[in-house]
Write a protein that holds these residues in place. Structure first.
Motif, PDB file in Angstrom:
ATOM      1  N   LYS A  99      40.044  44.024  43.969  1.00 23.57           N
ATOM      2  CA  LYS A  99      39.224  43.798  45.164  1.00 23.57           C
ATOM      3  C   LYS A  99      38.004  44.710  45.136  1.00 23.57           C
ATOM      4  CE  LYS A  99      39.507  44.102  50.228  1.00 23.57           C
ATOM      5  NZ  LYS A  99      40.384  44.492  51.363  1.00 23.57           N
ATOM      6  N   THR A 100      38.198  45.984  44.803  1.00 18.97           N
ATOM      7  CA  THR A 100      37.084  46.927  44.668  1.00 18.97           C
ATOM      8  C   THR A 100      36.122  46.464  43.588  1.00 18.97           C
ATOM      9  OG1 THR A 100      38.411  48.811  45.404  1.00 18.97           O
ATOM     10  CG2 THR A 100      36.483  49.306  44.049  1.00 18.97           C
ATOM     11  N   ALA A 101      36.653  46.023  42.464  1.00 15.55           N
ATOM     12  CA  ALA A 101      35.821  45.577  41.348  1.00 15.55           C
ATOM     13  C   ALA A 101      35.028  44.325  41.701  1.00 15.55           C
ATOM     14  CB  ALA A 101      36.693  45.321  40.128  1.00 15.55           C
ATOM     15  N   THR A 102      35.638  43.413  42.447  1.00 17.20           N
ATOM     16  CA  THR A 102      34.941  42.194  42.855  1.00 17.20           C
ATOM     17  C   THR A 102      33.753  42.525  43.750  1.00 17.20           C
ATOM     18  OG1 THR A 102      37.009  40.932  42.727  1.00 17.20           O
ATOM     19  CG2 THR A 102      35.197  39.954  43.974  1.00 17.20           C
ATOM     20  N   ASP A 103      33.986  43.358  44.747  1.00 18.38           N
ATOM     21  CA  ASP A 103      32.895  43.769  45.640  1.00 18.38           C
ATOM     22  C   ASP A 103      31.781  44.452  44.852  1.00 18.38           C
ATOM     23  OD1 ASP A 103      34.279  42.793  47.807  1.00 18.38           O
ATOM     24  OD2 ASP A 103      35.049  44.745  48.446  1.00 18.38           O
ATOM     25  N   LEU A 104      32.157  45.319  43.923  1.00 21.22           N
ATOM     26  CA  LEU A 104      31.172  46.036  43.124  1.00 21.22           C
ATOM     27  C   LEU A 104      30.388  45.078  42.234  1.00 21.22           C
ATOM     28  CD1 LEU A 104      29.874  48.604  42.029  1.00 21.22           C
ATOM     29  CD2 LEU A 104      31.879  48.887  40.527  1.00 21.22           C
ATOM     30  N   SER A 105      31.062  44.117  41.612  1.00 21.04           N
ATOM     31  CA  SER A 105      30.369  43.181  40.726  1.00 21.04           C
ATOM     32  C   SER A 105      29.374  42.327  41.489  1.00 21.04           C
ATOM     33  CB  SER A 105      31.381  42.298  39.987  1.00 21.04           C
ATOM     34  OG  SER A 105      31.994  41.359  40.842  1.00 21.04           O
ATOM     35  N   VAL A 106      29.697  41.974  42.730  1.00 21.13           N
ATOM     36  CA  VAL A 106      28.763  41.205  43.566  1.00 21.13           C
ATOM     37  C   VAL A 106      27.542  42.047  43.911  1.00 21.13           C
ATOM     38  CG1 VAL A 106      28.453  40.186  45.866  1.00 21.13           C
ATOM     39  CG2 VAL A 106      30.460  39.585  44.481  1.00 21.13           C
ATOM     40  N   ARG A 107      27.775  43.315  44.250  1.00 23.24           N
ATOM     41  CA  ARG A 107      26.631  44.188  44.567  1.00 23.24           C
ATOM     42  C   ARG A 107      25.727  44.358  43.346  1.00 23.24           C
ATOM     43  NH1 ARG A 107      30.638  47.365  47.090  1.00 23.24           N
ATOM     44  NH2 ARG A 107      30.419  49.030  45.525  1.00 23.24           N
ATOM     45  N   LEU A 108      26.325  44.504  42.176  1.00 23.10           N
ATOM     46  CA  LEU A 108      25.536  44.652  40.957  1.00 23.10           C
ATOM     47  C   LEU A 108      24.764  43.375  40.649  1.00 23.10           C
ATOM     48  CD1 LEU A 108      28.103  46.544  38.684  1.00 23.10           C
ATOM     49  CD2 LEU A 108      26.006  47.485  39.671  1.00 23.10           C
ATOM     50  N   ALA A 109      25.406  42.220  40.816  1.00 21.57           N
ATOM     51  CA  ALA A 109      24.727  40.955  40.577  1.00 21.57           C
ATOM     52  C   ALA A 109      23.579  40.755  41.559  1.00 21.57           C
ATOM     53  CB  ALA A 109      25.718  39.799  40.672  1.00 21.57           C
ATOM     54  N   ASN A 110      23.767  41.214  42.781  1.00 22.30           N
ATOM     55  CA  ASN A 110      22.715  41.083  43.790  1.00 22.30           C
ATOM     56  C   ASN A 110      21.482  41.905  43.421  1.00 22.30           C
ATOM     57  OD1 ASN A 110      21.700  40.309  46.508  1.00 22.30           O
ATOM     58  ND2 ASN A 110      21.894  42.497  46.897  1.00 22.30           N
ATOM     59  N   SER A 111      21.701  43.089  42.852  1.00 26.56           N
ATOM     60  CA  SER A 111      20.573  43.970  42.532  1.00 26.56           C
ATOM     61  C   SER A 111      20.058  43.802  41.105  1.00 26.56           C
ATOM     62  CB  SER A 111      20.977  45.436  42.744  1.00 26.56           C
ATOM     63  OG  SER A 111      22.048  45.800  41.876  1.00 26.56           O
ATOM     64  N   GLN A 112      20.942  43.416  40.177  1.00 28.23           N
ATOM     65  CA  GLN A 112      20.563  43.376  38.765  1.00 28.23           C
ATOM     66  C   GLN A 112      20.568  41.974  38.162  1.00 28.23           C
ATOM     67  OE1 GLN A 112      19.523  46.185  37.377  1.00 28.23           O
ATOM     68  NE2 GLN A 112      20.039  47.381  39.198  1.00 28.23           N
ATOM     69  N   GLY A 113      21.067  41.007  38.899  1.00 28.33           N
ATOM     70  CA  GLY A 113      21.168  39.650  38.377  1.00 28.33           C
ATOM     71  C   GLY A 113      22.527  39.340  37.778  1.00 28.33           C
ATOM     72  N   VAL A 114      23.205  40.373  37.295  1.00 27.94           N
ATOM     73  CA  VAL A 114      24.545  40.218  36.751  1.00 27.94           C
ATOM     74  C   VAL A 114      25.334  41.509  36.991  1.00 27.94           C
ATOM     75  CG1 VAL A 114      23.889  41.038  34.445  1.00 27.94           C
ATOM     76  CG2 VAL A 114      25.885  39.564  34.687  1.00 27.94           C
ATOM     77  N   GLY A 115      26.628  41.359  37.203  1.00 28.54           N
ATOM     78  CA  GLY A 115      27.504  42.520  37.351  1.00 28.54           C
ATOM     79  C   GLY A 115      28.713  42.352  36.460  1.00 28.54           C
TER      80      GLY A 115
END
Length: 344
Positions: A99-115
């Motif tokens: 769950k933590t990793a999913t939230d983090l990957s979405v935040r990274l994708a939002n800022s970097q295009g991919v997480g």
């Protein structure tokens, strides 16, 4: 002592969450981990996926009582580069870490295009599609893969080397439910053997092999033996790809290093997962939505097509309205564990 009603009654979603939560807490699993895990197990029941539902409570509780799970684990995040990170599950139940990793990957994708987030030192991670679905509902393409204790041979081999190694992918659809593709790389999920065992039922030939490598219809023999790879050698090679990605990038244990989930005694499995989350806007404003809409229109022209994930969502909606009849053996098992705190 029975906490939730009589045999074969329908349980509401909240009742299932509370039953799973109390069962996990009775094994001294910390509040946050028990709450996260209970929610996902109840969701699996609501989706009609009993093999990953409340039948797992006794398994997780037994592992906690036998030292196979760190009951007080708190996931730790280690940043790597701009669009990637590692989440260490600290040998706890997998759900809080992923769950933590999913939230983090979405935040990274939002800022970097991919997480890209690798997860290490975890346990059984349930329905992989629940995590990718969450990312897709937030508007992102999401892929999750991971390894499990060894249950399948390499192409041409006879020894359990790979796990059933689940793979899920989810794709957002504007104004509609996402497309969710979710599968293990064995002919069927190993949890189906667990459910059949608890019900005292046989399994179809072609699902599993016994310890001598011969086809079996006995789920207990299948749990001691091998699962048949999906699609034969091709399924085994796909399991190899997942093994190398999930373990190689996270630093977790290979499947053959993790003791089976279906025994209370054993090592901490320390398995790995990999999340890849993508902002679909990378091809230009609106392009992704237009292409997906065109593809869905083509699918709709073919009578009988069933979109991936839709049956699961329909089952969930029905369950939220009318509840779910949980296997009574499972309910009795959890209630007994609660009253005895899993001491027997």
């Amino acid at each position: 002592e029975r906490i939730f009603g009589e045999p074969f009654v329908s349980h509401s979603f909240n009742e299932m969450v509370q039953l799973a939560y109390q069962g996990l807490r009775a094994a001294d699993i910390a509040h946050d981990a028990a709450a996260d895990t209970a929610l996902f197990l109840a969701l699996a029941e609501a989706d009609g996926l009993a093999s990953h539902g409340l039948a797992r409570v006794a398994q997780y509780a037994g592992h906690a009582k036998h030292g196979r799970v760190n009951t007080q684990a708190k996931a730790k995040v280690h940043a790597y580069k701009a669009a990637s990170a590692v989440v260490d599950g600290q040998d706890g139940l997998a759900f809080p870490a992923i769950k933590t990793a999913t939230d983090l990957s979405v935040r990274l994708a939002n800022s970097q295009g991919v997480g890209v987030v690798a997860v290490k030192n975890t346990h059984h991670f349930g329905v992989a599609g629940h995590f990718t679905e969450a990312a897709a509902r937030a508007g992102y393409v999401s892929i999750l893969l991971g390894n499990t204790p060894a249950a399948m041979p390499m192409a041409g081999g006879k020894k359990a080397l790979f796990g059933t190694n689940p793979l899920a992918a989810a794709f957002p659809v504007k104004g509609k439910d996402p497309l969710v593709i979710d599968m293990s790389l064995s002919a069927v999920a190993r949890g189906k053997l667990l459910v059949a065992s608890k019900k005292g039922e046989s399994i179809p030939e072609g699902w599993a092999l016994n310890a001598e490598g011969k086809p079996t219809t006995d789920p207990n023999e299948g749990l001691k033996g091998l699962m048949v790879p999906l699609g034969g050698d091709k399924g085994a090679l796909l399991a190899l790809i997942i093994e190398l990605l999930a373990v190689g990038l996270s630093g977790s244990q290979f499947s053959y290093e993790a003791d089976t989930f279906f025994a209370m005694n054993g090592n901490k499995p320390r398995l790995g997962q990999l999340l890849i989350t993508i902002d679909p806007g990378l091809s230009g404003a609106g392009t992704y939505n237009k292409r997906i809409a065109a593809f869905l229109a083509m699918l709709a022209s073919d009578d009988g097509i069933r979109l991936p994930g839709q049956r699961r969502f329909a089952q969930r909606a029905q369950a939220m309205r009318a509840g779910v009849t949980v296997n009574d053996t499972v309910v009795l098992e959890i209630n007994s564990g609660i009253s005895k705190r899993w001491t027997n």
